[in-house]
Design a protein around this motif. Structure first.
Motif, PDB file in Angstrom:
ATOM      1  N   VAL A 343       0.894  -1.160   0.000  1.00  0.00           N
ATOM      2  CA  VAL A 343       0.000   0.000   0.000  1.00  0.00           C
ATOM      3  C   VAL A 343       0.929   1.204   0.000  1.00  0.00           C
ATOM      4  CG1 VAL A 343      -1.700   1.314   1.325  1.00  0.00           C
ATOM      5  CG2 VAL A 343      -1.851  -1.167   1.235  1.00  0.00           C
ATOM      6  N   GLY A 344       1.002   1.910  -1.125  1.00  0.00           N
ATOM      7  CA  GLY A 344       1.992   2.962  -1.261  1.00  0.00           C
ATOM      8  C   GLY A 344       1.374   4.342  -1.429  1.00  0.00           C
ATOM      9  N   GLY A 345       1.945   5.300  -0.728  1.00  0.00           N
ATOM     10  CA  GLY A 345       1.481   6.677  -0.869  1.00  0.00           C
ATOM     11  C   GLY A 345       2.668   7.608  -0.975  1.00  0.00           C
ATOM     12  N   ALA A 346       2.591   8.554  -1.865  1.00  0.00           N
ATOM     13  CA  ALA A 346       3.633   9.580  -1.986  1.00  0.00           C
ATOM     14  C   ALA A 346       3.030  10.749  -2.740  1.00  0.00           C
ATOM     15  CB  ALA A 346       4.845   9.044  -2.729  1.00  0.00           C
ATOM     16  N   VAL A 347       3.583  11.887  -2.487  1.00  0.00           N
ATOM     17  CA  VAL A 347       3.040  13.127  -3.020  1.00  0.00           C
ATOM     18  C   VAL A 347       2.889  13.069  -4.556  1.00  0.00           C
ATOM     19  CG1 VAL A 347       5.242  14.319  -3.370  1.00  0.00           C
ATOM     20  CG2 VAL A 347       3.280  15.595  -2.543  1.00  0.00           C
ATOM     21  N   THR A 348       2.000  13.868  -5.091  1.00  0.00           N
ATOM     22  CA  THR A 348       1.788  13.864  -6.542  1.00  0.00           C
ATOM     23  C   THR A 348       3.092  14.166  -7.277  1.00  0.00           C
ATOM     24  OG1 THR A 348       1.128  16.173  -6.339  1.00  0.00           O
ATOM     25  CG2 THR A 348      -0.652  14.570  -6.504  1.00  0.00           C
ATOM     26  N   GLY A 349       3.247  13.530  -8.413  1.00  0.00           N
ATOM     27  CA  GLY A 349       4.408  13.800  -9.250  1.00  0.00           C
ATOM     28  C   GLY A 349       5.713  13.273  -8.700  1.00  0.00           C
ATOM     29  N   SER A 350       5.645  12.287  -7.805  1.00  0.00           N
ATOM     30  CA  SER A 350       6.884  11.783  -7.196  1.00  0.00           C
ATOM     31  C   SER A 350       7.302  10.434  -7.753  1.00  0.00           C
ATOM     32  CB  SER A 350       6.723  11.712  -5.675  1.00  0.00           C
ATOM     33  OG  SER A 350       5.692  10.814  -5.349  1.00  0.00           O
ATOM     34  N   GLY A 351       6.696  10.012  -8.843  1.00  0.00           N
ATOM     35  CA  GLY A 351       7.183   8.817  -9.525  1.00  0.00           C
ATOM     36  C   GLY A 351       6.577   7.498  -9.072  1.00  0.00           C
ATOM     37  N   LYS A 352       5.311   7.540  -8.669  1.00  0.00           N
ATOM     38  CA  LYS A 352       4.676   6.292  -8.215  1.00  0.00           C
ATOM     39  C   LYS A 352       4.523   5.291  -9.362  1.00  0.00           C
ATOM     40  CE  LYS A 352       1.240   8.579  -6.216  1.00  0.00           C
ATOM     41  NZ  LYS A 352       1.800   9.947  -6.192  1.00  0.00           N
ATOM     42  N   THR A 353       4.299   5.820 -10.564  1.00  0.00           N
ATOM     43  CA  THR A 353       4.083   4.900 -11.690  1.00  0.00           C
ATOM     44  C   THR A 353       5.285   3.983 -11.879  1.00  0.00           C
ATOM     45  OG1 THR A 353       2.928   6.765 -12.688  1.00  0.00           O
ATOM     46  CG2 THR A 353       3.230   4.819 -14.068  1.00  0.00           C
ATOM     47  N   ALA A 354       6.470   4.579 -11.937  1.00  0.00           N
ATOM     48  CA  ALA A 354       7.656   3.742 -12.121  1.00  0.00           C
ATOM     49  C   ALA A 354       7.883   2.875 -10.892  1.00  0.00           C
ATOM     50  CB  ALA A 354       8.873   4.615 -12.399  1.00  0.00           C
ATOM     51  N   ALA A 355       7.401   3.328  -9.736  1.00  0.00           N
ATOM     52  CA  ALA A 355       7.597   2.538  -8.510  1.00  0.00           C
ATOM     53  C   ALA A 355       6.941   1.170  -8.625  1.00  0.00           C
ATOM     54  CB  ALA A 355       7.046   3.293  -7.308  1.00  0.00           C
ATOM     55  N   PHE A 356       5.824   1.100  -9.359  1.00  0.00           N
ATOM     56  CA  PHE A 356       5.253  -0.239  -9.524  1.00  0.00           C
ATOM     57  C   PHE A 356       5.585  -0.869 -10.871  1.00  0.00           C
ATOM     58  CE2 PHE A 356       1.535   2.634 -10.361  1.00  0.00           C
ATOM     59  CZ  PHE A 356       1.210   2.267 -11.654  1.00  0.00           C
ATOM     60  N   VAL A 635      -4.119  20.165  -7.817  1.00  0.00           N
ATOM     61  CA  VAL A 635      -2.944  21.047  -7.797  1.00  0.00           C
ATOM     62  C   VAL A 635      -1.674  20.259  -8.106  1.00  0.00           C
ATOM     63  CG1 VAL A 635      -4.033  22.699  -6.226  1.00  0.00           C
ATOM     64  CG2 VAL A 635      -2.558  20.917  -5.271  1.00  0.00           C
ATOM     65  N   GLY A 636      -1.774  18.960  -7.949  1.00  0.00           N
ATOM     66  CA  GLY A 636      -0.634  18.099  -8.260  1.00  0.00           C
ATOM     67  C   GLY A 636      -0.373  17.928  -9.745  1.00  0.00           C
ATOM     68  N   ARG A 637      -1.179  18.555 -10.582  1.00  0.00           N
ATOM     69  CA  ARG A 637      -0.893  18.499 -12.036  1.00  0.00           C
ATOM     70  C   ARG A 637       0.263  19.441 -12.371  1.00  0.00           C
ATOM     71  NH1 ARG A 637      -1.331  14.405 -11.933  1.00  0.00           N
ATOM     72  NH2 ARG A 637      -2.262  14.488  -9.879  1.00  0.00           N
ATOM     73  N   THR A 638       0.595  20.309 -11.438  1.00  0.00           N
ATOM     74  CA  THR A 638       1.757  21.168 -11.667  1.00  0.00           C
ATOM     75  C   THR A 638       2.779  20.870 -10.563  1.00  0.00           C
ATOM     76  OG1 THR A 638       2.507  23.444 -12.010  1.00  0.00           O
ATOM     77  CG2 THR A 638       0.793  23.153 -10.353  1.00  0.00           C
ATOM     78  N   ALA A 639       3.927  21.492 -10.659  1.00  0.00           N
ATOM     79  CA  ALA A 639       5.005  21.279  -9.668  1.00  0.00           C
ATOM     80  C   ALA A 639       5.318  19.797  -9.528  1.00  0.00           C
ATOM     81  CB  ALA A 639       4.605  21.881  -8.322  1.00  0.00           C
ATOM     82  N   ARG A 640       5.478  19.126 -10.640  1.00  0.00           N
ATOM     83  CA  ARG A 640       5.767  17.694 -10.620  1.00  0.00           C
ATOM     84  C   ARG A 640       7.250  17.438 -10.827  1.00  0.00           C
ATOM     85  NH1 ARG A 640       1.408  14.683 -10.992  1.00  0.00           N
ATOM     86  NH2 ARG A 640       2.277  12.926 -12.146  1.00  0.00           N
ATOM     87  N   ALA A 641       7.680  16.345 -10.281  1.00  0.00           N
ATOM     88  CA  ALA A 641       9.056  15.883 -10.472  1.00  0.00           C
ATOM     89  C   ALA A 641      10.081  16.993 -10.226  1.00  0.00           C
ATOM     90  CB  ALA A 641       9.212  15.307 -11.882  1.00  0.00           C
ATOM     91  N   GLY A 642       9.892  17.716  -9.157  1.00  0.00           N
ATOM     92  CA  GLY A 642      10.872  18.710  -8.766  1.00  0.00           C
ATOM     93  C   GLY A 642      10.730  20.037  -9.479  1.00  0.00           C
ATOM     94  N   ARG A 643       9.800  20.129 -10.413  1.00  0.00           N
ATOM     95  CA  ARG A 643       9.625  21.413 -11.105  1.00  0.00           C
ATOM     96  C   ARG A 643       8.773  22.337 -10.246  1.00  0.00           C
ATOM     97  NH1 ARG A 643       9.345  17.562 -15.294  1.00  0.00           N
ATOM     98  NH2 ARG A 643      10.843  17.946 -16.955  1.00  0.00           N
ATOM     99  N   SER A 644       8.823  23.619 -10.587  1.00  0.00           N
ATOM    100  CA  SER A 644       7.997  24.551  -9.822  1.00  0.00           C
ATOM    101  C   SER A 644       6.630  24.700 -10.478  1.00  0.00           C
ATOM    102  CB  SER A 644       8.697  25.903  -9.728  1.00  0.00           C
ATOM    103  OG  SER A 644       8.916  26.377 -11.027  1.00  0.00           O
TER     104      SER A 644
END
Ligand SMILES: Nc1ncnc2c1ncn2[C@@H]1O[C@H](COP(=O)(O)OP(=O)(O)OP(=O)(O)O)[C@@H](O)[C@H]1O
Length: 842
Positions: A343-356, A635-644
């Motif tokens: 059961v995994g949780g992490a902030v939006t845009g933090s790479g969950k897709t590749a995690a699985f 709001v997680g559609r922006t500021a993804r993967a370390g971007r502002s």
């Protein structure tokens, strides 16, 4: 059906692969790949891989082949760690963790984010070819009207009159407010977070309005009538037989209808606040012991190379520019490779897709290949998300021979059936279409499924998906590995039980964070009585403040569409994205926005979860969403993967609850939150411009409607012709069946709505099926909001005393009456899919 073998106890040293067949070796460079048996041997293979991996030059410097260097590196890693040097491992993302976003030498030259190729190959319907419905082009209608008008007036100009006007206005505007951006402490008081007069605290809560309330209640129809405006989230319900005939049948069969607003009703974050002892005990019983999700040594997994991943997978990661695992990846991949439920949780845009995806691919490398077999199913709540997930998986697997099938509504059933016949290794699907294939595609069997992933799992576990999920979960083998992921992952055991997990490992990266650290959140306060100016505020923002790469979220399709026309009239390039569009139109919109052909994407919550579009600078909430969770996703559609990125929310009285929760949660995590002041005169001016165009907007809508009707007629004729021409073939096709009756579907849809909007039923259940006056009032306020009647005067105001008096009264009242904060109604236990009764399949 499900193989009966039970999952074996897992030895920590032993990493399960899908098969232990040693004959099976990955596709390329056999000598590079050491089939994994023991973690120890993987260490050796790592060295080999590293040698050949140019990408890991940096690591190579520190971890050459000699043990000494390796040890030094290990120490370094332990010091730094992905969770930071100073921290005790609390699961939070290291503040120093840096995404390596761009500029990787070995990133595929062509790689430019995730595309929709999968959908195009999958035979997207309604693209306008073969007599399918073409989208009605609003801009084209506007252009034609202007030409007609110009011709009438004897002018040849095609330029927008409004554009001209705005240019004239432009100058003074810039000088006016313009955007006094200040860091305002919205947390004016301990309890309130917002000031007493914030967002019209008093409006709608005055006892004196009871009379009006009753009056409004009589108007009724808070529910039902909104069906047409309903939000399309997953929209799979009508798939199957209907879809094939209608082409885009599932476009208006949403689960997630935006009907009510959770104003003053417990939101789910209230539910989860303060885990009580009982829940804690349940969690202890349900989840695997905490230590199982801790890497053996801190920092152990600070690179993909150290995860014993095979070379084809490492190459896949390199080709998309992933050099270093994100915290959720670092934690999840090793555990998932062991075959454990997660059961995994992490902030939006933090790479969950590749995690699985990564551990799945790694395990699939060692599958037996003699007989093609479908082993993995990934389910997502929306088609767009499934298409994107498919793109990610295909890209990451580009150096393997792993096969995928994208099975979502809106794409051709026939193409999918043909693909499924070949038994692809992985099926990425939306639940409705997946069930359709389970039941109706003769060659597709699910008894070989070994891994199930639910992406956006909290959404999937909501009532709206309950029936579908039960159908799937009770049909898939129980011995499977199950993984759940979401940025707003629930830990509530009763909800999770539905997923049929087996002692899952709970992995919460960034546990104290709800939104990305790189996100700036702005709130524009619309004071009582100013809600009717929302459009003016929005237009001002989009014309002058945030003019490119902006996603705007609406709660209703109707409003999104109206705004799309307004944007067109004001010369703003935009695309819509909601459930009233067919799949081809939906994809076209995302592509146009992604490719920068349009600056604005006007979307409903269909787009709120998971969509990963590069370079989205701004998210605007036209109004707050239904729940704090949806706010987080939007709001997680922006500021993804370390971007502002910036999120800006127009906040009036009905938005208060969710805004309050967002501000509170943002503050507690030290997020950048500010209040943006927009001069009301400026918003009024824009609103007046819009109001002036009201007739024109109506006419455009009418023209659009007529065009659609014409298209529909043409389609009907074409259909009729086909029926005559291919009658024998069509009537000989076996009828597709569905596990639910129409009635069941309706119920599920209603349940989905209630869960998403979260209000009426909860209120009713609180009061033995009846609505109290107070509750009815809340719902009426919501209904009122929907009907765009924006502000209801209180008696004081009607008597000409102004709103202030009203407000004072409310403030005074609030001082006497302490508003309690209850935990909210607890949901009953889940269905227990493992033990649940499956519906018989054909
Ligand atoms: N290890 C990595 N290094 C660099 N970038 C990465 C890495 N992993 C993922 N990304 C990028 O991060 C972005 C977000 O990833 P992804 O869409 O998986 O996030 P998510 O956590 O699933 O978000 P959401 O909760 O919104 O669905 C993607 O653009 C992806 O390419």
């Amino acid at each position: 059906m499900a193989p009966s073998q039970k999952r074996k106890a897992i030895d920590d040293d032993f990493i399960l692969t899908i098969s232990d067949n040693e004959d099976n070796i990955p596709l390329e460079e056999e000598q590079e790949v050491v089939p994994r048996k023991k973690a120890k041997t993987a260490e050796q293979s790592n060295k080999q891989k590293k040698k050949n991996n140019k990408k890991s030059k940096k690591q190579q410097q520190t971890e050459d082949d000699d043990d000494e260097a390796a040890e030094t590196k290990e120490d370094d890693a332990a010091d730094l760690g992905i969770w930071g040097s100073k921290d005790e491992d609390d699961g939070a993302m290291d503040t120093e963790f840096q995404f390596v976003v761009d500029g990787q030498n070995e990133v595929d030259a062509e790689f430019d984010g995730w595309g929709f190729e999968g959908a195009h190959k999958g035979g997207v319907k309604g693209a306008g070819a073969n007599g399918d419905k073409k989208p009605v082009d609003i801009d084209e209608i506007i252009r034609r009207r202007r030409e007609r008008k110009a011709a009438k007036e004897g002018k040849t100009t095609t330029a927008s009159k409004e554009e001209d006007k705005m240019e004239v206005d432009g100058d003074d505007e810039e000088e006016e407010d313009d955007m006094e951006e200040i860091d305002v402490d919205l947390d004016d008081d301990e309890e309130g977070v917002l000031a007493d007069d914030a967002f019209g605290m008093g409006v709608g809560s005055d006892v004196e309005e009871e009379e009006e309330e009753k009056q409004d209640a009589k108007m009724g129809g808070v529910d039902g009538e909104d069906e047409e405006d309903s939000e399309g989230e997953e929209g799979e319900k009508k798939e199957g037989s209907d879809e094939e005939e209608e082409g885009d049948a599932s476009d208006d069969d949403s689960v997630a209808t935006a009907v009510e607003h959770p104003d003053d009703v417990q939101s789910s974050d209230d539910d989860e606040e303060g885990i009580d002892e009982e829940e804690e005990a349940k969690m202890k019983e349900f989840f695997a012991p905490e230590e199982e999700n801790q890497p053996k040594k801190k920092g152990e997994m600070s690179s993909f190379q150290e995860m014993s991943l095979s070379r084809p997978i490492l190459r896949g990661l390199t080709s998309v520019g992933f050099t270093k695992p994100t915290p959720i990846q670092a934690k999840t991949i090793p555990i998932s490779l062991m075959g454990k439920d997660v059961v995994g949780g992490a902030v939006t845009g933090s790479g969950k897709t590749a995690a699985f995806v990564v551990p799945i691919l790694e395990r699939l490398l060692y599958r037996p290949k003699k007989v093609p077999t479908t082993r993995v199913v990934i389910l997502t709540p929306t088609r767009e998300l499934a298409i994107q997930c498919h793109a990610v998986a295909v890209k990451l697997a580009s150096h393997t021979d792993i096969k995928f099938c994208l099975a979502v509504g809106g794409l051709s059933l026939k193409v999918q059936e043909a693909e499924l016949r070949l038994r692809p290794d992985v099926v990425i699907a939306t639940p409705g279409r997946f069930i359709d294939h389970m039941r109706n595609s003769a060659s597709f069997a699910v008894d070989t499924i070994e891994i199930l992933v639910l992406d956006e799992a909290d959404r999937m576990l909501e009532d709206g998906f309950a029936d579908e999920l039960n159908e799937i979960l009770t049909t898939l083998p129980k011995s499977r590995q199950t993984m759940l992921f979401s940025a707003t992952m629930t830990s509530t055991v009763d909800k999770l039980i539905r997923a049929g997990l087996n002692k899952p490992v709970r992995i919460m990266a960034d546990s104290q964070k709800k939104t990305a650290g790189t996100l700036v959140q702005e709130f524009v306060r619309l004071r009582p009585g100013r809600e009717s100016k929302r459009e003016g505020y929005l237009l001002h923002i989009c014309k002058t403040l945030y003019t490119e790469r902006v996603i705007i979220f609406f709660r209703q399709k109707k409003i999104a569409h109206k705004m799309r026309i307004i944007f067109g009239l004001f010369g703003l390039s935009c695309a819509e994205l909601h459930g009233s569009m067919n799949q081809a139109q939906r994809i076209q919109s995302v592509e146009d926005f992604r490719d920068g052909k349009v600056n604005f994407l006007l979307a409903t919550d269909l787009a709120s979860r998971g969509l990963d579009i590069k370079g989205v600078d701004t998210v605007i909430n036209y109004e707050a969403p239904q729940t704090p969770e949806i706010y987080v996703h939007r709001v997680g559609r922006t500021a993804r993967a370390g971007r502002s990125g910036t999120a800006i929310t127009l906040a009036a009285e009905p938005d208060r609850k969710v805004v309050k929760a967002a501000v509170k949660s943002g503050k507690s995590q030290g997020a950048k939150i500010s209040s943006r002041i927009i001069d009301s005169a400026v918003a009024d001016k824009w609103q007046a411009e819009i109001d002036d165009l009201e007739d024109e907007i109506e006419e455009i809508m009418q023209e659009e409607k007529e065009e659609k009707q014409l298209q529909n007629m043409e389609m009907q004729v074409k259909k009729g012709e086909n029926m005559i021409k291919y009658e024998d073939e069509i009537s000989s096709r076996p009828k597709r069946t569905w596990f639910e009756t129409q009635e069941d579907k309706k119920k599920a849809k209603a349940a989905g709505r209630a869960e998403l909007n979260g209000v009426r039923d909860k209120l009713k259940s609180k009061n033995e099926g009846k609505l109290s006056n107070k509750d009815r009032k809340k719902l009426d306020t919501m209904a009122e909001r929907k009907q765009e009647r924006t502000y209801k005067k209180g008696s004081a105001e009607r008597a000409g005393k102004g709103a202030v008096l009203n407000l004072k009264k409310v403030v005074k009242k609030a001082g006497v009456k302490k508003v309690g904060r209850s935990a909210g109604p607890k949901k009953k236990g889940g269905n227990g899919a493992r033990g649940g009764k499956g519906k018989s399949r054909r």
